[in-house]
Write a protein that holds these residues in place. Structure first.
Motif, PDB file in Angstrom:
ATOM      1  N   ASP A 184       5.638   1.271   7.567  1.00 35.20           N
ATOM      2  CA  ASP A 184       4.234   1.055   7.168  1.00 35.20           C
ATOM      3  C   ASP A 184       3.804   2.128   6.168  1.00 35.20           C
ATOM      4  O   ASP A 184       3.377   3.187   6.564  1.00 35.20           O
ATOM      5  N   ASP A 185       3.806   1.899   4.916  1.00 34.19           N
ATOM      6  CA  ASP A 185       4.361   0.747   4.264  1.00 34.19           C
ATOM      7  C   ASP A 185       5.393   1.199   3.245  1.00 34.19           C
ATOM      8  O   ASP A 185       5.442   0.727   2.127  1.00 34.19           O
ATOM      9  N   HIS A 196       0.831  -1.211   0.000  1.00 32.13           N
ATOM     10  CA  HIS A 196       0.000   0.000   0.000  1.00 32.13           C
ATOM     11  C   HIS A 196       0.859   1.253   0.000  1.00 32.13           C
ATOM     12  O   HIS A 196       1.893   1.321   0.658  1.00 32.13           O
ATOM     13  N   GLU A 249      -5.342   1.901   2.051  1.00 29.92           N
ATOM     14  CA  GLU A 249      -5.258   0.702   2.905  1.00 29.92           C
ATOM     15  C   GLU A 249      -5.610   1.050   4.338  1.00 29.92           C
ATOM     16  O   GLU A 249      -6.365   0.353   5.004  1.00 29.92           O
ATOM     17  N   GLU A 250      -5.053   2.173   4.800  1.00 32.40           N
ATOM     18  CA  GLU A 250      -5.259   2.558   6.206  1.00 32.40           C
ATOM     19  C   GLU A 250      -6.716   2.930   6.482  1.00 32.40           C
ATOM     20  O   GLU A 250      -7.131   3.012   7.632  1.00 32.40           O
ATOM     21  N   ASP A 280       3.694  -5.702   3.553  1.00 34.93           N
ATOM     22  CA  ASP A 280       3.248  -4.605   4.406  1.00 34.93           C
ATOM     23  C   ASP A 280       4.048  -4.639   5.708  1.00 34.93           C
ATOM     24  O   ASP A 280       3.732  -5.409   6.607  1.00 34.93           O
TER      25      ASP A 280
HETATM   26 ZN   LIG Z   1       0.369  -1.137   6.427  1.00 33.45          ZN
END
Ligand SMILES: [Zn+2]
Length: 516
Positions: free
Chosen positions: A323-324, A306, A360-361, A389
């Motif tokens: 991340d990430d 992501h 993604e988050e 990830d």
């Molecule tokens: Zn992540």
């Protein structure tokens, strides 16, 4: 800086996933092997890329924000400079993902003539069309399950009706769950699946509105989001459906014995409501590139990570180096390694898709858009997804043991062959201590459901999720590139490259022997 670099070179020699010698010399080598290309993945290049990608300039890459627009341009430029083409017909590398920030809708709702208050008594959990609705009866369908072993909908037609169901699933007289036949719950009461599984059934049966009595989820959602306020979601055509989580008082007003009864029956309760939607729409981008397969271009190996992170909160930039950023730069190096091979006439037999996903988050939105709304390549032809990830740090729980480790999640859940290949590549080339702690079906962290590979896995596409575990800087402004262990990042990236190489080049496509 210098010390770190020296350290990483020494450590890389101690590991056995190739060496870190100067790699530009490998270009145009006639005798090049997979190891030649794996060795082009170096801690120095990973570090250089990550110091840019996780720098303050990208402002934490919040979905839809200006910093993220810079990030997607950076990714695009990387593929352009490598000569790797876009996977999209528009050739700009960007798959536009329509998103919305939901605001709390305005709702007036009466049950049995009594007024109930939005958020205080119920929350609307999907984006629904504006309008008014009323019904003289509400159909109670117990647990709201429709399974081979048990159906709450067996003798009732709910088309155009309002349905009410509650949390949980039935048990047999022996105490085992009816659906599983064991003491294991099924998707019908698993907290991460129940919510969608039960909605999908009611929707398929033609219900017009759903009332879900689930006190725990209601409390959580009402408190956390105050309804849907501020929550981000994909813009889908508003479903012709209303879906409310309701509290105990409202549930009992409709059906006084709901706590003890799961018998399907029409109830003499009336409901009427007026619903006015509210949301802001915008677009974000997945960045997608492809190296076409030389022999089986219609079969695809997806490598994903992501591209987004948390952005800026209260003036602090969340750099998201691990991340990430770590997975993102790993992908860029893997792409470069495959492209070097392709230039030497040793390109992959199957196609490799480099999928950088957004949102993604915010709930795996970019990957869900790719799999559920607009797959660029047919899912049926998608062989596997290798999702990366967070692979640049060490879990504090692992600090006292071999630091050259990696958590693998999902590798054996759909394809035994995938798991075996992954192990084989590691034993042959990398010797990383592969740790399956979080792969357990009953892992309380539920990491299997918490990154983008899940959207592929739920479509029976075999996945491996590569992950170093969480740490003190996880989702904090202190997740910065100086804390990344580049020797580990290099070794882990090479393992993923070897696995992708094998999946792309082996004679037969891997088989899915454990489809759901
Ligand atoms: Zn992540």
């Amino acid at each position: 800086m210098k010390k770190l670099f020296l350290l990483s070179s020494v450590s890389a020699m101690l590991f056995s996933c190739g060496t870190s010698q100067n790699q530009t010399a490998t270009k145009n080598t006639k005798n090049a092997t997979v190891t030649t290309y794996a060795n082009s993945i170096t801690s120095a290049e990973l570090k250089e890329a990550l110091y840019t990608y996780a720098s303050d300039e990208f402002e934490g890459r919040n979905t839809g924000a200006p910093g993220q627009k810079k990030a997607v341009e950076y990714l695009k430029n990387h593929y352009v400079s490598l000569g790797i083409p876009s996977a999209l017909p528009n050739n700009n590398y960007f798959q536009e993902v329509p998103l919305q920030t939901l605001k709390t809708p305005s709702i007036d709702l009466l049950v049995n003539g009594k007024s109930f208050t939005n958020i205080e008594d119920y929350v609307s959990v999907i984006s629904s069309p504006d309008g008014t609705f009323d019904a003289k009866e509400i159909i109670y369908v117990g647990y709201g399950i429709d399974d081979e072993k048990f159906s709450s909908y067996a003798n009732i037609d709910v088309k155009g009706k309002v349905v009410l169901f509650k949390a949980g699933e039935p048990k047999n007289s022996d105490g085992n769950y009816t659906v599983s036949g064991t003491n294991e719950t099924s998707k019908w009461s698993n907290p991460r699946q129940e919510f969608v599984a039960k909605r999908e059934v009611a929707e398929k049966k033609g219900a017009k509105a759903i009332l879900f009595y689930n006190a725990d989820t209601y409390n959580y959602v009402a408190k956390r989001f105050g309804g849907s306020h501020g929550r981000m979601s994909l813009v889908e055509d508003p479903k012709d459906l209303y879906y409310f989580l309701i509290n105990t008082e409202l549930a009992k007003t409709i059906h006084s014995t709901i706590a003890t009864s799961d018998k399907t029956e029409p109830l003499n309760s009336t409901i009427e409501f007026n619903y006015q939607n509210a949301s802001n729409t915008f677009t974000s981008e997945n960045v997608v590139a492809i190296i076409k397969g030389s022999e089986k271009p219609e079969e695809y190996i997806v490598v994903s990570a992501h591209l987004d992170h948390e952005g800026i909160k209260e003036g602090e930039i969340y750099n998201g180096a691990d991340d990430d950023g770590s997975g993102t730069v790993a992908m860029l190096e893997i792409a470069e390694a495959f492209q070097e091979a392709a230039k030497n006439g040793q390109g992959p037999k199957r196609s490799i898709v480099f999928l950088h996903v957004t949102g993604e988050e915010k709930g795996l939105l970019g990957s869900r858009y790719y799999t559920d709304v607009s797959p660029i390549f047919p899912l049926a032809n998608t062989v596997a997804d290798l999702n990366i990830d967070m692979i640049g740090r060490t879990d504090p729980k692992r600090e006292k043991t071999n630091r050259n480790y990696l958590y693998l999640i999902g590798s054996d859940k759909l394809s035994t062959e995938l798991h075996n290949i992954s192990e084989e590549m590691n034993n042959k080339y990398c010797n990383i201590d592969l740790d399956y702690t979080f792969n357990a079906d009953n892992d309380p962290n539920r990491f299997y459901y918490r990154s983008d590979h899940y959207n592929f896995a739920k479509n029976n596409i075999p996945v491996i999720f590569y992950f170093n575990g969480t740490h003190a800087d996880y989702h904090k402004p202190s997740d910065t590139p100086d804390k990344i262990q580049y020797d580990l990042l290099e070794n882990r990236t090479r393992l993923i490259f070897y696995t992708a190489w094998e999946l792309a080049n082996r004679e037969n496509r891997i088989t899915v022997d454990k489809a759901n």
